[in-house]
Design a protein around this motif. Sequence first.
Motif, mmCIF file in Angstrom:
data_model
loop_
_atom_site.group_PDB
_atom_site.id
_atom_site.type_symbol
_atom_site.label_atom_id
_atom_site.label_comp_id
_atom_site.label_asym_id
_atom_site.label_seq_id
_atom_site.Cartn_x
_atom_site.Cartn_y
_atom_site.Cartn_z
ATOM 1 N N ASN A 163 0.824 -1.206 0.000
ATOM 2 C CA ASN A 163 0.000 0.000 0.000
ATOM 3 C C ASN A 163 0.858 1.255 0.000
ATOM 4 O OD1 ASN A 163 -2.591 1.459 0.405
ATOM 5 N ND2 ASN A 163 -1.677 1.971 2.373
ATOM 6 N N GLY A 164 1.914 1.263 0.845
ATOM 7 C CA GLY A 164 2.756 2.456 0.941
ATOM 8 C C GLY A 164 3.571 2.705 -0.304
ATOM 9 N N VAL A 165 4.024 1.630 -0.959
ATOM 10 C CA VAL A 165 4.931 1.782 -2.101
ATOM 11 C C VAL A 165 4.181 1.808 -3.430
ATOM 12 C CG1 VAL A 165 6.890 0.762 -3.313
ATOM 13 C CG2 VAL A 165 6.811 0.699 -0.816
ATOM 14 N N LEU A 166 3.245 0.871 -3.604
ATOM 15 C CA LEU A 166 2.626 0.720 -4.924
ATOM 16 C C LEU A 166 1.262 1.393 -5.046
ATOM 17 C CD1 LEU A 166 3.448 -3.023 -5.754
ATOM 18 C CD2 LEU A 166 4.756 -0.970 -6.308
ATOM 19 N N LEU A 167 0.489 1.402 -3.976
ATOM 20 C CA LEU A 167 -0.896 1.855 -4.099
ATOM 21 C C LEU A 167 -1.106 3.301 -3.675
ATOM 22 C CD1 LEU A 167 -2.753 -1.310 -2.718
ATOM 23 C CD2 LEU A 167 -2.124 -0.756 -5.068
ATOM 24 N N LYS A 168 -0.325 3.776 -2.757
ATOM 25 C CA LYS A 168 -0.542 5.134 -2.253
ATOM 26 C C LYS A 168 -0.211 6.161 -3.330
ATOM 27 C CE LYS A 168 0.387 7.990 1.793
ATOM 28 N NZ LYS A 168 1.169 8.070 3.052
ATOM 29 N N ARG A 169 -1.027 7.166 -3.405
ATOM 30 C CA ARG A 169 -0.869 8.212 -4.426
ATOM 31 C C ARG A 169 0.428 8.991 -4.187
ATOM 32 N NH1 ARG A 169 -4.768 11.463 -7.274
ATOM 33 N NH2 ARG A 169 -4.095 13.621 -7.510
ATOM 34 N N ILE A 216 5.430 3.690 4.497
ATOM 35 C CA ILE A 216 4.970 2.358 4.910
ATOM 36 C C ILE A 216 4.560 2.382 6.378
ATOM 37 C CG2 ILE A 216 5.641 -0.050 5.184
ATOM 38 C CD1 ILE A 216 7.703 0.417 2.944
ATOM 39 N N HIS A 217 3.295 2.182 6.634
ATOM 40 C CA HIS A 217 2.801 2.054 8.008
ATOM 41 C C HIS A 217 1.406 1.451 7.978
ATOM 42 C CE1 HIS A 217 0.578 5.742 7.101
ATOM 43 N NE2 HIS A 217 1.723 6.226 6.642
ATOM 44 N N VAL A 218 0.945 1.026 9.135
ATOM 45 C CA VAL A 218 -0.399 0.441 9.232
ATOM 46 C C VAL A 218 -1.415 1.582 9.183
ATOM 47 C CG1 VAL A 218 -1.979 -0.926 10.631
ATOM 48 C CG2 VAL A 218 0.454 -1.511 10.565
ATOM 49 N N SER A 219 -2.230 1.604 8.145
ATOM 50 C CA SER A 219 -3.151 2.722 7.921
ATOM 51 C C SER A 219 -4.572 2.191 7.749
ATOM 52 C CB SER A 219 -2.718 3.489 6.670
ATOM 53 O OG SER A 219 -2.670 2.606 5.563
ATOM 54 N N GLY A 220 -5.478 3.112 7.413
ATOM 55 C CA GLY A 220 -6.868 2.730 7.211
ATOM 56 C C GLY A 220 -7.049 1.642 6.161
ATOM 57 N N PRO A 221 -6.441 1.793 4.984
ATOM 58 C CA PRO A 221 -6.574 0.713 3.990
ATOM 59 C C PRO A 221 -6.057 -0.634 4.496
ATOM 60 C CG PRO A 221 -5.752 2.712 2.948
ATOM 61 C CD PRO A 221 -5.777 2.981 4.421
ATOM 62 N N VAL A 222 -5.007 -0.602 5.327
ATOM 63 C CA VAL A 222 -4.478 -1.860 5.865
ATOM 64 C C VAL A 222 -5.490 -2.481 6.828
ATOM 65 C CG1 VAL A 222 -2.631 -2.902 7.219
ATOM 66 C CG2 VAL A 222 -2.104 -1.079 5.586
ATOM 67 N N LEU A 223 -6.140 -1.637 7.632
ATOM 68 C CA LEU A 223 -7.175 -2.151 8.535
ATOM 69 C C LEU A 223 -8.324 -2.785 7.734
ATOM 70 C CD1 LEU A 223 -7.360 0.779 11.121
ATOM 71 C CD2 LEU A 223 -6.210 -1.412 11.378
#
Length: 886
Positions: A117-123, A441-448
């Motif tokens: 999410n942090g590397v590939l998906l986050k804007r 990279i961190h635990v965020s809303g999308p990760v939850l």
Amino acid sequence: MLDDLRYRIRALFHHTAVETELDEELRFHFDKQVEKYMRSGMTDEEAKRRTRIDFGGHEQVKEDCREARGTAFIELTLQDAKYALRQLFANKTFSLVMILTLALSIGANSAIFSVINGVLLKRLPYSQPDRLVRIFLSSREYPKFPLNPWDFLDFRARNHSFSSIAAFTRGDVQLSGDGEPVRLNAFGITSGYFRVLGLQPQIGREFDFQAEIPGNGLQVILSDRLWRTRFGADPNIIGRKVTMNMQPFTVIGVMPAGTEHPGNEYHSVAYGESVDVWWPFSFAGNPNQRGSHFIEGIGRLKDGVSQERARAEMNAIMTQIAREHGSNDSGWTVLVVPLYTELVGTSRQLLLVLLGSVGIVLLIACANAANLLMVRASARQREIAVRLAMGAQRSRVVRQLLTESLLLSLTGGALGLALAYGGVRALVALLPAGFPRAHDIHVSGPVLAFTLLVSFITGILFGLAPALQASRTDPKEGLQKSGRTSTAGRNQGRLRNALVIAEVSLASVLLIGAGLMLRTFLNLIHLNPGFQQDHLLTASLSLPHAQYKTDEQTAQFYDRLTSSLNALPGVESAGAGSDLPWTGYDENAGGFTIEGKKPPPHQEFHARYHMATAGYFSAMGIPLLEGRFFTQADKKDAPMAVIINHVMAERYWPHEDVIGKRITFADVPKKDSDWMTVVGVVGDVKDQPNSPGAEPAFWWSELQVSERDMSIAIRTRSDPRQVADGLREAVHRLDPALAVADMKLMDSVVDTSVSTPRFAFVLVGLFAALAILLAAIGAYGVIAYTVSQRSSEFGLRIALGAQRTDLLRMVMAQSAKLAVPGIIFGVLLALSLSRVTQNLIYGVSAADPAILFSVVLLVLSVALVASYVPARRASRSDPMVTLRAE
């Protein structure tokens, strides 16, 4: 409507009272109907019987009433959840094993998804980042090549595809004046660079076109970090003079926090907030001289303009430029690459492989959980048979069992999320140096949300098959045999075996992957680098142009410095070079002429170029193969000398004595001074440890072709850190205003260069270990259950004379029968996926026989060990107990 809503809410939160009222109401209607029948002449017993027939089952009527008030689903779900909770507490060991298994697999998936999410998906942190592209030249030999400044100006003026276009190049500066001199990460940028990125200074402005005119370049824009740490967040910083490279620069702007460097290809600085200052790039020199390429382009596409259309237009412009300047640029094209692809392209495959690996672990965990649930369902066969016999619908049984599996998976998911918090920190600490977007990279809303979704799907996935199997239980057979072998049991047995085979297959795939990563890592750390990394201290210096204006001044400084360093106690040799191995340096020189030779059609002679002092090769431990190293005699007014590497000698002078051969950059060499003579051949050093091979390379003597930015190498007899102070003092004695930067051991440089394969091996190896552990648990569960079902058979066999060792072998053979097809399928699957890992391995084939044989042996051994305990239990069956039971 409001009354109906209030009634439903009351039914949910005052369930007992509402149920009591329902019972009373049903009793009222029942009694009224009984009275009616009694008035018609029936006896009390006959009236009640007739009323029960009319009303139907009491519980069924209540269910109909609950459905009529619209709260049945919630009420039943709550009932199922409470019952499932009681079941889990009643089987604490089973529940604990299931939850821990799921927590590990779901937590690992959440941690890896955090990276994805942090590397590939986050804007990207720019305005409309999907419109941003990087611009390169490209040819067969050089897939990505920088631009020439004058070509860039023509691109900027003539294109219609970009709303804005800019260029940048790395040029570190030395800040002095306030405090200790420090070297800063700096970039020269053209006007509009921040406009392309969609950014604006928080204070001041960015460079205008006037700043690109030579002589107007003493301006600087500071990063927020430098503004705060070095200048105390001075609000009046605009217009202030700061000393950089011994010249007064005027601060015209401060960028806001979060201004992230978009990454660069040459002399790269990592993506992120890694740049300290920006200075204006000036277009100086002859516009007709377009052979020097050292700036990188970035542009913002206009709305509606595609990447392909922009590339076509830029190629058309390049053709025009080549025609106007009479150059032959055949074979070169303009490459337009989305910024997102340029930033994360190299890490994308590694991350997807890790996601696939951890997904396999989750699948194995699901198969394991399904197996355990089926074993448990077999033990609950009588309970389920009773419920079916009492009138429960099969869908109701499925729903109840799915509720139990969902409760397990959601609990495991919650615990897994807690594990993911720690796992993400460990992952970030393990990431290779320069990994893009590591700070995102961190635990965020999308990760939850991902964790919740995975937990839910996992619960359905591993709970559905056991629930469906259990719902097919024949009530009559289940009550008679109380869960012993039946038709349904045989079906379950086949399904359990299939799940174990699938687990073994997937675990074998991961083990083969881990083996390939391990071999890759070992190959890299044990390869001959071409230099000696031990007892070697390195650092870098950047001489300011304002103070070192001539090549003689630069050459004299490094000559005096290396002489001082060689005189330090414990120093074996010291030198300076334009770069260090394995640090990303890949400057190319092409188009030179070799005396008496012609390049193949549509090709040119080319090689990496470097500068070095006399002691550089000895300090780096690069061996001399032929000829000699540079000496003090290779100075400015002496014949030009070059040292080449072995690859260049073999490629351009195969089977020849290369010493004394000559090359030139002059189009028409007229005199001896136009030529450079090969005086030595040194060993090969690859650009990176995992490069396919070394590139042709040559070195100029620093005394003849000087370079202000140089790397220092000091080889010592003992701990090289002991000469660090000596290096600083030697530099300070020569120039107190110079900063010594990037001081580190060569061991550290080498360690950083293999951080990516080490990262891949550690994670894939960890997942593979977890996978084989889960597969072993699955195999153990199936064998143990089978042994418990066949205990009577084993007792009879012993009573009839069978040896206990025969039973031991028989049970372990059953485990082997499950493992062997799993291993075969796993090996075939791994071979079919070899293309996925091809770019991640080095020096080993994806079908390496040693790795495949090792995995086969390991998995088979684990399967036999997992079956040993139940096999031993089978061999100890008591025939007397069996005979009494029969």
